[in-house]
Design a protein around this motif. Structure first.
Motif, PDB file in Angstrom:
ATOM      1  N   VAL A   1       0.636  -1.206  -0.226  1.00 29.88           N
ATOM      2  CA  VAL A   1      -0.072  -0.456  -0.371  1.00 29.88           C
ATOM      3  C   VAL A   1       0.936   1.201  -0.348  1.00 29.88           C
ATOM      4  N   ILE A   2       2.309   0.978   0.748  1.00 31.40           N
ATOM      5  CA  ILE A   2       3.071   2.738   0.730  1.00 31.40           C
ATOM      6  C   ILE A   2       3.649   2.263  -0.438  1.00 31.40           C
ATOM      7  N   GLU A   3       3.833   1.429  -0.919  1.00 28.99           N
ATOM      8  CA  GLU A   3       4.464   1.839  -2.796  1.00 28.99           C
ATOM      9  C   GLU A   3       3.572   2.277  -3.523  1.00 28.99           C
ATOM     10  N   ILE A   4       2.264   2.067  -3.433  1.00 32.23           N
ATOM     11  CA  ILE A   4       1.603   2.344  -4.500  1.00 32.23           C
ATOM     12  C   ILE A   4       0.730   3.846  -3.933  1.00 32.23           C
ATOM     13  N   ILE A   5       0.421   4.146  -2.904  1.00 32.95           N
ATOM     14  CA  ILE A   5       0.008   5.605  -2.716  1.00 32.95           C
ATOM     15  C   ILE A   5       0.334   6.722  -3.723  1.00 32.95           C
ATOM     16  N   PRO A   6       2.250   6.482  -3.687  1.00 33.35           N
ATOM     17  CA  PRO A   6       2.536   7.834  -4.587  1.00 33.35           C
ATOM     18  C   PRO A   6       2.458   7.713  -6.135  1.00 33.35           C
ATOM     19  N   LEU A   7       1.134   6.690  -6.635  1.00 34.39           N
ATOM     20  CA  LEU A   7       0.481   6.264  -7.578  1.00 34.39           C
ATOM     21  C   LEU A   7      -0.767   6.963  -7.509  1.00 34.39           C
ATOM     22  N   ILE A   8      -1.100   7.324  -6.916  1.00 32.90           N
ATOM     23  CA  ILE A   8      -2.694   7.452  -6.296  1.00 32.90           C
ATOM     24  C   ILE A   8      -2.967   9.127  -6.824  1.00 32.90           C
ATOM     25  N   ARG A   9      -4.048   9.993  -6.804  1.00 35.14           N
ATOM     26  CA  ARG A   9      -4.230  11.538  -6.826  1.00 35.14           C
ATOM     27  C   ARG A   9      -4.547  11.647  -5.290  1.00 35.14           C
ATOM     28  N   GLU A  10      -4.123  12.801  -4.744  1.00 36.09           N
ATOM     29  CA  GLU A  10      -3.788  13.476  -3.526  1.00 36.09           C
ATOM     30  C   GLU A  10      -5.908  12.644  -2.566  1.00 36.09           C
ATOM     31  N   GLU A  11      -6.283  13.702  -3.077  1.00 35.27           N
ATOM     32  CA  GLU A  11      -8.090  13.009  -2.769  1.00 35.27           C
ATOM     33  C   GLU A  11      -8.194  11.256  -2.728  1.00 35.27           C
ATOM     34  N   GLN A  12      -7.764  10.608  -3.778  1.00 38.21           N
ATOM     35  CA  GLN A  12      -8.392   9.498  -3.631  1.00 38.21           C
ATOM     36  C   GLN A  12      -7.316   9.031  -2.327  1.00 38.21           C
ATOM     37  N   SER A  13      -6.056   9.257  -1.577  1.00 38.20           N
ATOM     38  CA  SER A  13      -5.086   8.616  -1.126  1.00 38.20           C
ATOM     39  C   SER A  13      -5.106   8.848   0.585  1.00 38.20           C
ATOM     40  N   ARG A  14      -5.984  10.341   0.512  1.00 29.23           N
ATOM     41  CA  ARG A  14      -6.323  10.708   1.887  1.00 29.23           C
ATOM     42  C   ARG A  14      -5.992   9.361   2.825  1.00 29.23           C
ATOM     43  N   GLU A  15      -7.194   9.025   2.996  1.00 22.91           N
ATOM     44  CA  GLU A  15      -7.772   7.855   3.740  1.00 22.91           C
ATOM     45  C   GLU A  15      -6.900   7.224   3.998  1.00 22.91           C
ATOM     46  N   LEU A  16      -6.408   6.106   3.275  1.00 22.02           N
ATOM     47  CA  LEU A  16      -5.186   5.702   3.538  1.00 22.02           C
ATOM     48  C   LEU A  16      -3.591   6.976   3.858  1.00 22.02           C
ATOM     49  N   LEU A  17      -3.561   7.726   3.451  1.00 21.93           N
ATOM     50  CA  LEU A  17      -2.326   8.769   3.948  1.00 21.93           C
ATOM     51  C   LEU A  17      -2.661   8.516   5.607  1.00 21.93           C
TER      52      LEU A  17
END
Length: 467
Positions: A188-204
């Motif tokens: 998950v940590i590796e793939i987060i940079p590929l996702i748009r900020e608004e989509q990755s907010r919950e994961l972050l």
């Protein structure tokens, strides 16, 4: 041109399902629902696009695998529009389906748009993952396929590459909602940079916390362990384990020092109120207040013992010793309290609790766990030796545990005195005469300390030899 790569052509049946080396995923794909009644995945009778998926053997990210390295699929341009990648690729060709990226071809007298897509990536199931995402273009029932974190993490990079927004959202939504293993979390940590900020907010927000969160969490755990939790012993043991294994010793130091200062403050204030002339008298209200003060001091004194144990265990008790020697008023109040008889029937264990704190800190100094300066060592003995003497003189009869505690503290003070300059040791040793008993066999530590001092005092000076 002849292609030497191994090729597999998917059967051209309207009912054909996803080609995949992943059997479980193939079975789940059977549940897919069609978006339209006339378009089925890999149906050559209605398709207008042929997509060739292949693995580029020259890519540095190709795994050695027994999986097929090429596959051909029949697709439908209207559904490919769901992928922004394909929509952009084919946007200027819908009016002329005979033209195609790699030349004009026909298949059974039918014109197709032919596309090639390199699926090379650092996974052994690249073709299978791409096939799954392509099949998801034909459905809105993503939950039938995206049913585990592993599947979601396998498909998400492909969906991102194809700009298949609905699939990206479905994968991210699933990953957000379920627990992860440690290995899945790394992915998950590796793939987060590929996702748009608004989509990755919950994961972050699930993965990262504000800078001071760890210390606030530790402080909350310590406060709960010593104040609030009914099963105190087991919770204290658990928190002690967390502190031992915590990555940052400095963070643990700050949290423990903060808790130590808070508990010490409560003990000091309780004893100060107990010793105050304002709370002297025989009224029921005064007695109740005095009992409350003593119980408060006793409870927080136990907390101090546990905190000191943790600090010594982690070798972060330097500040606690320095704080402990700056308590002139506190030691006076302790002596005044223990000369009184009122505490005996209320908190008979209070002297032992206070002396246990002193003993643990003194043992840390004498044993080198806490490296204290000469001034700190001197003041530790000078300020707390009178409290020890008062405890021994006024706590009678001594139970075995108290006798062992006081004897341990006597020996430790004498060891610390042996580290001081001769003049300081001379002053303090004379105050230790109360350690002696009628039976000289009970005080070998005191005899040894005086013999050491006299031996040093009578030996020839080395000053002249070093001039």
């Amino acid at each position: 041109m002849t292609n030497n790569k191994k090729r597999q052509r998917v059967p051209h049946h309207p009912t054909s399902t996803l080609y995949s080396a992943d059997t479980s995923r193939s079975e789940s794909s059977l549940k897919l629902c069609r978006l339209t009644s006339n378009s089925s995945f890999n149906d050559n009778s209605t398709a207008d696009v042929i997509l060739r998926l292949y693995v580029d053997s020259s890519s540095p990210f190709v795994w050695d695998s027994t999986a097929e390295d090429e596959v051909q699929i029949y697709l439908h341009s209207d559904l490919l529009h769901r992928s922004k990648y394909f929509a952009a690729l084919l946007s200027d060709r819908w009016q002329n389906p005979v033209s195609n990226i790699n030349g004009i071809n026909s298949d059974n007298d039918k014109k197709f748009i032919r596309l090639n897509f390199d699926v090379s990536s650092p996974t052994p199931s690249s073709i299978s993952d791409h096939m799954t995402v392509l099949q998801l273009l034909y459905t809105d029932d993503f939950s039938s396929v995206i049913n585990s974190v592993t599947v979601a993490l396998d498909l998400l990079p492909v969906a991102l590459k194809l700009l298949f927004e609905d699939c990206v959202k479905a994968c991210v939504k699933f990953i957000e909602a379920v627990p992860w293993t440690e290995e899945e979390e790394k992915r998950v940590i590796e793939i987060i940079p590929l996702i748009r900020e608004e989509q990755s907010r919950e994961l972050l927000s699930r993965l990262y916390a504000p800078d001071d969160s760890c210390e606030e969490m530790l402080n909350g755990l310590i406060m709960s362990a010593i104040h609030n939790h009914p099963n105190t012993a087991s919770v204290k043991a658990f928190v002690a384990k967390l502190l031992r294994e915590f990555a940052s010793r400095e963070s643990a130091r700050r949290v423990l020092e903060r808790a130590f200062e808070e508990s010490l403050k409560v003990v000091k204030e309780s004893l100060e109120e107990y010793s105050s002339p304002d709370f002297r008298g025989d009224t029921c209200e005064t007695e109740a207040i005095q009992r409350l003060n003593l119980h408060t001091a006793m409870t927080n004194g136990r907390h101090l013992v546990w905190l000191v144990e943790r600090m010594i265990e982690l070798r972060v008790a330097d500040s606690a010793v320095k704080e402990w020697i700056e308590q002139a008023e506190f030691t006076v109040n302790l002596q005044r309290t223990f000369r009184d008889d009122a505490w005996r029937n209320i908190v008979p264990g209070l002297p032992s609790v206070v002396m246990r704190c002193t003993c643990k800190l003194a043992n840390g100094v004498a044993g080198g766990t806490i490296l204290a300066t000469r001034q700190v060592r001197m003041k530790l003995v000078k300020d707390w030796l009178p409290v020890l003497i008062v405890c021994k003189d006024n706590v009678s009869p001594l139970v075995p545990s108290q006798k062992a505690l006081y004897l341990d503290l006597e020996e430790t003070f004498l060891r610390i005195i042996s580290t001081l300059p001769m003049s300081d040791a001379q002053e303090l040793l004379q105050q230790c005469l109360s350690f002696s008993t009628k039976n000289l066999e009970d005080c070998p530590h005191l005899i040894r300390a005086f013999n050491t001092w006299f031996r040093r005092a009578t030996q020839p000076s080395l000053t002249g030899d070093h001039c």
